[in-house]
Design an enzyme around this catalytic site. Sequence first.
Site, PDB file in Angstrom:
ATOM      1  N   ASP A  68      -0.947   3.259  -2.180  1.00 52.42           N
ATOM      2  CA  ASP A  68      -0.254   4.293  -1.414  1.00 52.42           C
ATOM      3  C   ASP A  68      -1.174   4.833  -0.312  1.00 52.42           C
ATOM      4  O   ASP A  68      -2.186   5.475  -0.600  1.00 52.42           O
ATOM      5  CB  ASP A  68       0.163   5.434  -2.349  1.00 52.42           C
ATOM      6  CG  ASP A  68       1.074   6.453  -1.682  1.00 52.42           C
ATOM      7  OD1 ASP A  68       0.931   6.669  -0.471  1.00 52.42           O
ATOM      8  OD2 ASP A  68       1.913   7.034  -2.386  1.00 52.42           O
ATOM      9  N   HIS A 122       3.927   3.840   0.208  1.00 51.82           N
ATOM     10  CA  HIS A 122       4.405   5.198  -0.059  1.00 51.82           C
ATOM     11  C   HIS A 122       5.922   5.209   0.051  1.00 51.82           C
ATOM     12  O   HIS A 122       6.478   5.031   1.140  1.00 51.82           O
ATOM     13  CB  HIS A 122       3.795   6.180   0.945  1.00 51.82           C
ATOM     14  CG  HIS A 122       4.156   7.612   0.679  1.00 51.82           C
ATOM     15  ND1 HIS A 122       3.619   8.342  -0.359  1.00 51.82           N
ATOM     16  CD2 HIS A 122       5.029   8.446   1.309  1.00 51.82           C
ATOM     17  CE1 HIS A 122       4.116   9.564  -0.354  1.00 51.82           C
ATOM     18  NE2 HIS A 122       4.979   9.653   0.646  1.00 51.82           N
TER      19      HIS A 122
END
Length: 433
Positions: free
Chosen positions: A341, A372
């Site tokens: 992420d 993300h």
Amino acid sequence: MVSPEGLVAAAAVLMGLGLLALCLWAGRVELEGAWGEEEEEEEEGMLFITADGCGRCRLLCKPSALAQHLVRSLGRSVALRGGRWPWPHWPRLQMLQQLLQPPQPEPAVARELLQMPDTGLVALDWLVGPRGAAGGGGSSPVLLLIPNAAGKVTGGLLQLGLRALERGFIPVIFNRRGHNGCPLTTPRLQPFGDPRDLREAVTYLRCQHPRAPLLAVSEGSGSGLLLAYLGESGSSSRLAAAACISPIFRGRDWFEAGMPWLYEWPLLLHLKQGLSRYARSLAGAVDMEQLLRSRSLRDLEETLFCGTRPTSWETYWERNEPLRDADEAAVPVLCLCSADDPVRGPAARSLPMELFRTSPFFFLLLTPHGGHCGFPQRGSGRCWGHEAVLEYFRAMAEFLRAEERRKGLPRPHRVGGPIAEPPLFTWQRSYTR
């Protein structure tokens, strides 16, 4: 001072340029040990799910009957084995695909404004389908969708709502004060982790759908609000289950660390664009000139909520950290995170691993790739993360039905009139042993 109109025009241009540059710049994120040392040791509480479409996922949680049920359900789910991800080592492109790609077909939305005790307004957007088809009947589960902290209703969030609608859920989007076109009727915005408005919305939904299970799912930084609500409410949350997609767990650390400017500046300009509409309304409570000069998300947050109160930055986060009352949460929460992420930061520093090892209510589904809020699969509009969340809710309902049958728990019944509102949902302790 730059006029609000000039700021809006500049924001539109710069956001477009920033997103274009982001696409060109996208590359592989260094994991900084997030998927290294812990993978070598299969310690207690580390359960594994192997899915062909997403690699080796790890379910980190405290062992319990519910945890074992989730491992079996997620592990055999067809949805989680639906083909390999495109460009697995390009998390930024994965994120952009889910955030920017509009859902197909586009769902219709019916807005309802809900007045708070101080006369402020929040908006509930009910997804009713592309042709006006409602999601389900009176006992169909209501799924509350919480956008990110900037109020951006992404294509990914709408896609999740559309998938839920097709499966019989009743999806509704919660919009904070002043976000997504919701009128700002008081000079007060909602702080990062202040759940008061969300609590009023959940109470309203319970009154409107007394027989329906209430579920909630949040996206990105919007998870700070959901996690804070679950901690503050404890066993009185009125929710049967919750899920967070790519959550931000440590709000203060996230604001202070900052994001790469190609992420932060488009988000900052989006917030300034929305706030500039309410320059007159907020003038008495916020230094608008200083706010529009903010050069980071931290500057903007501090100006909005610490400037004129006055409140120190430390005190603000004592009241707004998402996990400040995590020990009080009494509802199962699935947190879907990827090790790469690029917004949350390295997993080794940004994931509260101890919470998942010790709390019977928190489940971490950690994947090696996904970016993300990305988690793409091959196929138009397909997102592995959405399928995982909906499968989790299905597995939770299946587990609860089995436990009710096994324990002989009473179910609501009609006695000469309408069904009375059931008591507040209370998670049985034996479920998480």
